[in-house]
Design a protein around this motif. Structure first.
Motif, PDB file in Angstrom:
ATOM      1  N   ALA A 183      84.419 -11.253  -6.425  1.00 47.74           N
ATOM      2  CA  ALA A 183      83.191 -10.503  -6.670  1.00 47.74           C
ATOM      3  C   ALA A 183      83.309  -9.767  -7.989  1.00 47.74           C
ATOM      4  CB  ALA A 183      82.930  -9.502  -5.540  1.00 47.74           C
ATOM      5  N   VAL A 184      82.194  -9.236  -8.446  1.00 45.19           N
ATOM      6  CA  VAL A 184      82.217  -8.236  -9.501  1.00 45.19           C
ATOM      7  C   VAL A 184      82.438  -6.886  -8.837  1.00 45.19           C
ATOM      8  CG1 VAL A 184      80.940  -7.111 -11.357  1.00 45.19           C
ATOM      9  CG2 VAL A 184      80.707  -9.576 -10.994  1.00 45.19           C
ATOM     10  N   TYR A 185      83.428  -6.161  -9.303  1.00 41.81           N
ATOM     11  CA  TYR A 185      83.765  -4.868  -8.737  1.00 41.81           C
ATOM     12  C   TYR A 185      83.258  -3.762  -9.652  1.00 41.81           C
ATOM     13  CZ  TYR A 185      86.646  -6.887  -5.086  1.00 41.81           C
ATOM     14  OH  TYR A 185      87.081  -7.575  -3.969  1.00 41.81           O
ATOM     15  N   TYR A 186      82.582  -2.780  -9.064  1.00 39.72           N
ATOM     16  CA  TYR A 186      81.991  -1.666  -9.787  1.00 39.72           C
ATOM     17  C   TYR A 186      82.582  -0.349  -9.310  1.00 39.72           C
ATOM     18  CZ  TYR A 186      78.238  -5.031 -10.786  1.00 39.72           C
ATOM     19  OH  TYR A 186      77.506  -6.131 -11.179  1.00 39.72           O
ATOM     20  N   CYS A 187      82.887   0.534 -10.230  1.00 40.39           N
ATOM     21  CA  CYS A 187      83.177   1.901  -9.821  1.00 40.39           C
ATOM     22  C   CYS A 187      81.910   2.727  -9.923  1.00 40.39           C
ATOM     23  CB  CYS A 187      84.315   2.528 -10.635  1.00 40.39           C
ATOM     24  SG  CYS A 187      84.016   2.735 -12.392  1.00 40.39           S
ATOM     25  N   ALA A 188      81.843   3.793  -9.152  1.00 40.37           N
ATOM     26  CA  ALA A 188      80.656   4.620  -9.077  1.00 40.37           C
ATOM     27  C   ALA A 188      81.049   6.066  -8.816  1.00 40.37           C
ATOM     28  CB  ALA A 188      79.720   4.118  -7.974  1.00 40.37           C
ATOM     29  N   ALA A 189      80.153   6.978  -9.184  1.00 40.18           N
ATOM     30  CA  ALA A 189      80.360   8.403  -8.977  1.00 40.18           C
ATOM     31  C   ALA A 189      79.201   8.993  -8.196  1.00 40.18           C
ATOM     32  CB  ALA A 189      80.512   9.123 -10.313  1.00 40.18           C
ATOM     33  N   ALA A 190      79.515   9.924  -7.310  1.00 40.03           N
ATOM     34  CA  ALA A 190      78.515  10.589  -6.495  1.00 40.03           C
ATOM     35  C   ALA A 190      78.805  12.079  -6.431  1.00 40.03           C
ATOM     36  CB  ALA A 190      78.493  10.008  -5.086  1.00 40.03           C
ATOM     37  N   PRO A 191      77.784  12.909  -6.232  1.00 38.56           N
ATOM     38  CA  PRO A 191      78.033  14.338  -6.063  1.00 38.56           C
ATOM     39  C   PRO A 191      78.924  14.601  -4.862  1.00 38.56           C
ATOM     40  CG  PRO A 191      75.690  13.912  -6.404  1.00 38.56           C
ATOM     41  CD  PRO A 191      76.344  12.590  -6.176  1.00 38.56           C
ATOM     42  N   THR A 192      79.672  15.678  -4.937  1.00 38.52           N
ATOM     43  CA  THR A 192      80.545  16.034  -3.827  1.00 38.52           C
ATOM     44  C   THR A 192      79.765  16.371  -2.564  1.00 38.52           C
ATOM     45  OG1 THR A 192      80.635  18.346  -4.550  1.00 38.52           O
ATOM     46  CG2 THR A 192      82.354  16.858  -5.361  1.00 38.52           C
ATOM     47  N   THR A 193      78.472  16.644  -2.696  1.00 38.44           N
ATOM     48  CA  THR A 193      77.631  16.957  -1.550  1.00 38.44           C
ATOM     49  C   THR A 193      77.222  15.723  -0.755  1.00 38.44           C
ATOM     50  OG1 THR A 193      75.705  16.954  -3.017  1.00 38.44           O
ATOM     51  CG2 THR A 193      76.717  19.080  -2.528  1.00 38.44           C
ATOM     52  N   MET A 194      77.501  14.524  -1.248  1.00 39.74           N
ATOM     53  CA  MET A 194      77.132  13.328  -0.508  1.00 39.74           C
ATOM     54  C   MET A 194      77.788  13.321   0.864  1.00 39.74           C
ATOM     55  SD  MET A 194      77.790   9.268  -1.280  1.00 39.74           S
ATOM     56  CE  MET A 194      76.410   9.010  -2.392  1.00 39.74           C
ATOM     57  N   SER A 195      76.992  13.014   1.874  1.00 40.16           N
ATOM     58  CA  SER A 195      77.506  12.935   3.232  1.00 40.16           C
ATOM     59  C   SER A 195      78.574  11.860   3.354  1.00 40.16           C
ATOM     60  CB  SER A 195      76.360  12.631   4.202  1.00 40.16           C
ATOM     61  OG  SER A 195      76.848  12.376   5.502  1.00 40.16           O
ATOM     62  N   ARG A 229      85.783   5.001  -0.928  1.00 38.29           N
ATOM     63  CA  ARG A 229      85.376   6.295  -1.480  1.00 38.29           C
ATOM     64  C   ARG A 229      86.556   7.229  -1.465  1.00 38.29           C
ATOM     65  NH1 ARG A 229      80.702  10.371   1.068  1.00 38.29           N
ATOM     66  NH2 ARG A 229      81.046  12.116  -0.405  1.00 38.29           N
ATOM     67  N   ILE A 230      86.615   8.112  -2.457  1.00 32.94           N
ATOM     68  CA  ILE A 230      87.646   9.130  -2.511  1.00 32.94           C
ATOM     69  C   ILE A 230      87.005  10.451  -2.890  1.00 32.94           C
ATOM     70  CG2 ILE A 230      88.265   8.615  -4.923  1.00 32.94           C
ATOM     71  CD1 ILE A 230      91.220   9.177  -4.075  1.00 32.94           C
ATOM     72  N   SER A 231      87.454  11.543  -2.259  1.00 32.47           N
ATOM     73  CA  SER A 231      86.886  12.858  -2.500  1.00 32.47           C
ATOM     74  C   SER A 231      87.280  13.373  -3.872  1.00 32.47           C
ATOM     75  CB  SER A 231      87.351  13.829  -1.419  1.00 32.47           C
ATOM     76  OG  SER A 231      88.750  14.044  -1.505  1.00 32.47           O
ATOM     77  N   TRP A 232      86.686  14.510  -4.256  1.00 29.40           N
ATOM     78  CA  TRP A 232      86.964  15.069  -5.579  1.00 29.40           C
ATOM     79  C   TRP A 232      88.430  15.430  -5.755  1.00 29.40           C
ATOM     80  CZ3 TRP A 232      88.992  19.853  -6.715  1.00 29.40           C
ATOM     81  CH2 TRP A 232      89.036  20.777  -5.670  1.00 29.40           C
ATOM     82  N   SER A 233      89.057  15.869  -4.678  1.00 28.21           N
ATOM     83  CA  SER A 233      90.457  16.272  -4.741  1.00 28.21           C
ATOM     84  C   SER A 233      91.415  15.105  -4.537  1.00 28.21           C
ATOM     85  CB  SER A 233      90.747  17.331  -3.689  1.00 28.21           C
ATOM     86  OG  SER A 233      90.626  16.796  -2.384  1.00 28.21           O
ATOM     87  N   GLY A 234      90.901  14.006  -4.007  1.00 30.31           N
ATOM     88  CA  GLY A 234      91.748  12.882  -3.656  1.00 30.31           C
ATOM     89  C   GLY A 234      92.343  12.970  -2.269  1.00 30.31           C
ATOM     90  N   ASN A 275      84.381  16.955 -10.497  1.00 30.28           N
ATOM     91  CA  ASN A 275      83.177  17.410  -9.825  1.00 30.28           C
ATOM     92  C   ASN A 275      82.528  16.326  -8.972  1.00 30.28           C
ATOM     93  OD1 ASN A 275      83.342  19.983 -10.877  1.00 30.28           O
ATOM     94  ND2 ASN A 275      81.835  19.623 -12.495  1.00 30.28           N
ATOM     95  N   TYR A 276      83.041  15.110  -9.042  1.00 30.15           N
ATOM     96  CA  TYR A 276      82.413  13.979  -8.376  1.00 30.15           C
ATOM     97  C   TYR A 276      83.362  13.284  -7.422  1.00 30.15           C
ATOM     98  CZ  TYR A 276      78.851  14.484 -11.970  1.00 30.15           C
ATOM     99  OH  TYR A 276      77.860  14.969 -12.782  1.00 30.15           O
ATOM    100  N   ASN A 277      82.780  12.799  -6.324  1.00 30.30           N
ATOM    101  CA  ASN A 277      83.462  11.792  -5.534  1.00 30.30           C
ATOM    102  C   ASN A 277      83.363  10.466  -6.287  1.00 30.30           C
ATOM    103  OD1 ASN A 277      83.217  12.450  -1.968  1.00 30.30           O
ATOM    104  ND2 ASN A 277      83.597  13.882  -3.631  1.00 30.30           N
ATOM    105  N   MET A 278      84.352   9.612  -6.077  1.00 29.89           N
ATOM    106  CA  MET A 278      84.359   8.317  -6.729  1.00 29.89           C
ATOM    107  C   MET A 278      84.427   7.220  -5.691  1.00 29.89           C
ATOM    108  SD  MET A 278      84.116   9.037  -9.935  1.00 29.89           S
ATOM    109  CE  MET A 278      84.426   7.403 -10.613  1.00 29.89           C
ATOM    110  N   GLY A 279      83.894   6.069  -6.050  1.00 26.95           N
ATOM    111  CA  GLY A 279      83.912   4.950  -5.125  1.00 26.95           C
ATOM    112  C   GLY A 279      83.968   3.623  -5.833  1.00 26.95           C
ATOM    113  N   TRP A 280      84.204   2.599  -5.046  1.00 30.08           N
ATOM    114  CA  TRP A 280      84.188   1.220  -5.521  1.00 30.08           C
ATOM    115  C   TRP A 280      83.240   0.402  -4.663  1.00 30.08           C
ATOM    116  CZ3 TRP A 280      86.500  -0.622  -9.878  1.00 30.08           C
ATOM    117  CH2 TRP A 280      87.492   0.173 -10.468  1.00 30.08           C
TER     118      TRP A 280
END
Length: 129
Positions: free
Chosen positions: A92-104, A50-55, A31-36
């Motif tokens: 650096a310190v690398y972080y993964c993150a999640a965002a709603p699929t509605t994010m522009s 960033r990667i979309s929900w489907s990849g 349900n989420y886009n993912m990013g680093w």
């Protein structure tokens, strides 16, 4: 709620490779886009990929494009960042993150860390010269 836990960081010489992984739990992963993102000491947190929900869709910043690849495996509830040809400036310190699929997908929006809803704890990547 989504919990994200990164792993795979470490020490590597310039020119080497590392693969970072992020394991997700909680809400349905797809349900989420993912990013680093990454953050070096004394610097602002920087969007990386960033990667979309489907990849099927990705965006990678120019400074790492061609060297880094983002991917996801929804069945395993994981997102990865494959890093090659590493440079000292990648430290650096690398972080993964999640965002709603509605994010522009506009660059100003998706590169702003404030728009990402869930964050991992970070994993340190150190590249020696």
């Amino acid at each position: 709620q989504v919990r994200l836990v990164e792993s795979g960081g470490g020490l590597v010489q310039a020119g080497g490779s590392l693969r970072l992984s992020c394991a997700a739990s909680g809400d349905t992963f797809s349900n989420y886009n993912m990013g680093w993102f990454r953050q070096a000491p004394g610097k602002e947190r920087e969007f990386v990929a960033r990667i979309s929900w489907s990849g099927d869709s990705t965006y990678i910043i120019n400074s790492v494009k061609g060297r880094f690849t983002i991917s996801r495996d929804n069945a395993k509830r994981m997102v990865s960042l494959q890093m090659s040809s590493l440079k000292p400036e990648d430290t650096a310190v690398y972080y993964c993150a999640a965002a709603p699929t509605t994010m522009s997908w506009s660059i100003p929006t998706m590169t702003n860390s404030q728009g990402w809803k869930y964050w991992g704890q970070g994993t340190q990547v150190t590249v020696s010269s």
